[in-house]
Design a protein around this motif. Sequence first.
Motif, PDB file in Angstrom:
ATOM      1  N   LEU A  58      45.345 -20.111 -14.023  1.00  0.00           N
ATOM      2  CA  LEU A  58      46.375 -21.118 -14.192  1.00  0.00           C
ATOM      3  C   LEU A  58      45.944 -22.050 -15.323  1.00  0.00           C
ATOM      4  CD1 LEU A  58      47.157 -21.965 -10.440  1.00  0.00           C
ATOM      5  CD2 LEU A  58      48.395 -20.413 -11.944  1.00  0.00           C
ATOM      6  N   PRO A  59      46.559 -21.904 -16.500  1.00  0.00           N
ATOM      7  CA  PRO A  59      46.156 -22.746 -17.631  1.00  0.00           C
ATOM      8  C   PRO A  59      46.532 -24.201 -17.392  1.00  0.00           C
ATOM      9  CG  PRO A  59      48.102 -21.457 -18.180  1.00  0.00           C
ATOM     10  CD  PRO A  59      47.681 -21.014 -16.816  1.00  0.00           C
ATOM     11  N   LYS A  60      45.668 -25.089 -17.785  1.00  0.00           N
ATOM     12  CA  LYS A  60      45.931 -26.527 -17.623  1.00  0.00           C
ATOM     13  C   LYS A  60      46.958 -26.969 -18.669  1.00  0.00           C
ATOM     14  CE  LYS A  60      43.157 -30.358 -16.189  1.00  0.00           C
ATOM     15  NZ  LYS A  60      42.645 -31.494 -16.872  1.00  0.00           N
ATOM     16  N   VAL A 206      60.860 -22.741 -19.677  1.00  0.00           N
ATOM     17  CA  VAL A 206      60.894 -22.899 -21.133  1.00  0.00           C
ATOM     18  C   VAL A 206      61.013 -24.381 -21.503  1.00  0.00           C
ATOM     19  CG1 VAL A 206      62.255 -22.383 -23.209  1.00  0.00           C
ATOM     20  CG2 VAL A 206      61.770 -20.580 -21.548  1.00  0.00           C
ATOM     21  N   ALA A 207      61.736 -25.141 -20.668  1.00  0.00           N
ATOM     22  CA  ALA A 207      61.934 -26.565 -20.972  1.00  0.00           C
ATOM     23  C   ALA A 207      60.702 -27.409 -20.624  1.00  0.00           C
ATOM     24  CB  ALA A 207      63.148 -27.083 -20.190  1.00  0.00           C
ATOM     25  N   SER A 208      59.780 -26.864 -19.831  1.00  0.00           N
ATOM     26  CA  SER A 208      58.757 -27.708 -19.190  1.00  0.00           C
ATOM     27  C   SER A 208      57.522 -27.988 -20.033  1.00  0.00           C
ATOM     28  CB  SER A 208      58.296 -27.037 -17.892  1.00  0.00           C
ATOM     29  OG  SER A 208      59.332 -27.077 -16.962  1.00  0.00           O
ATOM     30  N   ASP A 209      56.991 -29.211 -19.808  1.00  0.00           N
ATOM     31  CA  ASP A 209      55.670 -29.559 -20.337  1.00  0.00           C
ATOM     32  C   ASP A 209      54.601 -29.175 -19.325  1.00  0.00           C
ATOM     33  OD1 ASP A 209      56.523 -31.147 -22.722  1.00  0.00           O
ATOM     34  OD2 ASP A 209      57.511 -32.334 -21.169  1.00  0.00           O
ATOM     35  N   GLY A 210      54.948 -29.260 -18.040  1.00  0.00           N
ATOM     36  CA  GLY A 210      53.955 -28.979 -17.007  1.00  0.00           C
ATOM     37  C   GLY A 210      54.598 -28.442 -15.744  1.00  0.00           C
ATOM     38  N   LEU A 211      53.764 -27.885 -14.890  1.00  0.00           N
ATOM     39  CA  LEU A 211      54.242 -27.328 -13.614  1.00  0.00           C
ATOM     40  C   LEU A 211      53.475 -27.944 -12.461  1.00  0.00           C
ATOM     41  CD1 LEU A 211      54.120 -23.526 -14.556  1.00  0.00           C
ATOM     42  CD2 LEU A 211      56.108 -25.048 -14.654  1.00  0.00           C
ATOM     43  N   SER A 229      50.726 -16.824 -11.646  1.00  0.00           N
ATOM     44  CA  SER A 229      49.845 -16.722 -12.802  1.00  0.00           C
ATOM     45  C   SER A 229      50.400 -15.718 -13.820  1.00  0.00           C
ATOM     46  CB  SER A 229      48.443 -16.333 -12.303  1.00  0.00           C
ATOM     47  OG  SER A 229      47.783 -15.527 -13.202  1.00  0.00           O
ATOM     48  N   GLY A 230      50.907 -14.596 -13.318  1.00  0.00           N
ATOM     49  CA  GLY A 230      51.500 -13.583 -14.199  1.00  0.00           C
ATOM     50  C   GLY A 230      52.742 -14.126 -14.897  1.00  0.00           C
ATOM     51  N   THR A 231      53.576 -14.828 -14.149  1.00  0.00           N
ATOM     52  CA  THR A 231      54.805 -15.377 -14.726  1.00  0.00           C
ATOM     53  C   THR A 231      54.471 -16.375 -15.834  1.00  0.00           C
ATOM     54  OG1 THR A 231      55.867 -15.184 -12.584  1.00  0.00           O
ATOM     55  CG2 THR A 231      56.914 -16.652 -14.163  1.00  0.00           C
ATOM     56  N   GLY A 244      51.811 -25.199 -19.069  1.00  0.00           N
ATOM     57  CA  GLY A 244      50.564 -25.220 -18.301  1.00  0.00           C
ATOM     58  C   GLY A 244      50.799 -25.906 -16.965  1.00  0.00           C
ATOM     59  N   VAL A 245      49.759 -25.976 -16.172  1.00  0.00           N
ATOM     60  CA  VAL A 245      49.911 -26.514 -14.807  1.00  0.00           C
ATOM     61  C   VAL A 245      49.403 -27.951 -14.754  1.00  0.00           C
ATOM     62  CG1 VAL A 245      49.257 -26.171 -12.401  1.00  0.00           C
ATOM     63  CG2 VAL A 245      49.671 -24.186 -13.877  1.00  0.00           C
ATOM     64  N   ASP A 246      50.238 -28.833 -14.200  1.00  0.00           N
ATOM     65  CA  ASP A 246      49.838 -30.231 -13.990  1.00  0.00           C
ATOM     66  C   ASP A 246      49.082 -30.381 -12.681  1.00  0.00           C
ATOM     67  OD1 ASP A 246      51.082 -30.960 -16.293  1.00  0.00           O
ATOM     68  OD2 ASP A 246      52.778 -31.981 -15.353  1.00  0.00           O
ATOM     69  N   GLY A 247      49.426 -29.556 -11.690  1.00  0.00           N
ATOM     70  CA  GLY A 247      48.747 -29.704 -10.408  1.00  0.00           C
ATOM     71  C   GLY A 247      49.173 -28.674  -9.389  1.00  0.00           C
ATOM     72  N   VAL A 248      48.247 -28.388  -8.472  1.00  0.00           N
ATOM     73  CA  VAL A 248      48.537 -27.525  -7.319  1.00  0.00           C
ATOM     74  C   VAL A 248      48.457 -28.420  -6.088  1.00  0.00           C
ATOM     75  CG1 VAL A 248      47.664 -25.608  -5.918  1.00  0.00           C
ATOM     76  CG2 VAL A 248      47.608 -25.451  -8.417  1.00  0.00           C
TER      77      VAL A 248
END
Length: 322
Positions: A58-60, A206-211, A229-231, A244-248
């Motif tokens: 999960l990329p930051k 596509v619109a997002s800065d973070g997840l 992770s694949g998606t 990238g991911v903001d937090g889990v």
Amino acid sequence: MPDYIVTNLKDNTTLPDVDKAPLIMDVEFLETEENIDIPILDSFEEVHTSKKYAAVELPKSLSSPKERARIVTVINQKGGVGKTTTVINIAAQLALRGHNILVIDSDSQGNCATGLGVDKSKVRETTRDLILNPETAISARHATAVDKLHLIVGDKNLIGLEQEMLRQLGREKRLSEALEPLLPHYDIILIDTPPSLGLVTINALVASDGLIIPVQTEYFALEGLALMSGTIREVRNLLNPRLGVDGVILTMHSPTTLNQQVANEIIDYFPELIVKPAVRRNIKLAEAPSHGIPIHLYDPKSAGGKDYQEIASVLSRRWSLI
Ligand SMILES: Nc1ncnc2c1ncn2[C@@H]1O[C@H](COP(=O)(O)OP(=O)(O)OP(=O)(O)O)[C@@H](O)[C@H]1O
Ligand SMILES: [Mg+2]
């Protein structure tokens, strides 16, 4: 041959004879003992080994410019893990702290409206309109039970939208373009997603800065994360390299051994991404939406209220809101 077969055939010809396969008849079955050589492996070294969930990466995420809203999608392709509950309560908590928040519900179940006290039957423009006609971005927003928290409603009209979008050029970027005029007016835009990966969800990615990825601390949690992770990898490669991911966030957490084991495993995998604390399983979180208000207006002192308050504080720091 019966008449009807003959009349159905071209030129009244008859079908050629079928090939005659030899029929097995009167075969004597004998039980024989054969010595079959079964190779015995000296060791298992030649068998492929793979680390469990080795591909789960999960990329930051990166930071976004301060003068515009950060767009954050709450996503997990697994259903019922607490996505909508997380959207409603983080959005509400941040708005109560004075930030300007917009929630976009991209799920046809439309649960964000119910949970934020918006009567869907009175709403004329929804997320569907936003995606099809970007000029509705301003008028599709609705006030909610919380001041400074606005909502673009998702409803059953989102079903079928994917088919319509297939005909459009730039179909993965519709939401991103539609949100452009709103960016200077909000601090955070939170997008709730359905538990499936359709074109509308791709638009959100596509619109997002973070997840934000809510994960229920149950047995199949890591499988869900492997899917995510694949998606994320595909979307980064093809459509949005900055994703990238903001937090889990660990959700519906109970103090059972299994829940704890799963939680520890996820924390071991993504120590930097985990947003603590885990959200405890708490009935008040399930009750609040039936009153059309978030947990912080329904029962702020409940376990769920406290957990989401702390989570909102951690995210505020990550998002440079304080
Ligand atoms: N921490 C919690 N404790 C108890 N119940 C919870 C908690 N979090 C969510 N719930 C309840 O669990 C159910 C599923 O939660 P929610 O709707 O937020 O999940 P979801 O991921 O959005 O689901 P879907 O994939 O269908 O969109 C809801 O009834 C919700 O009220
Ligand atoms: Mg949901």
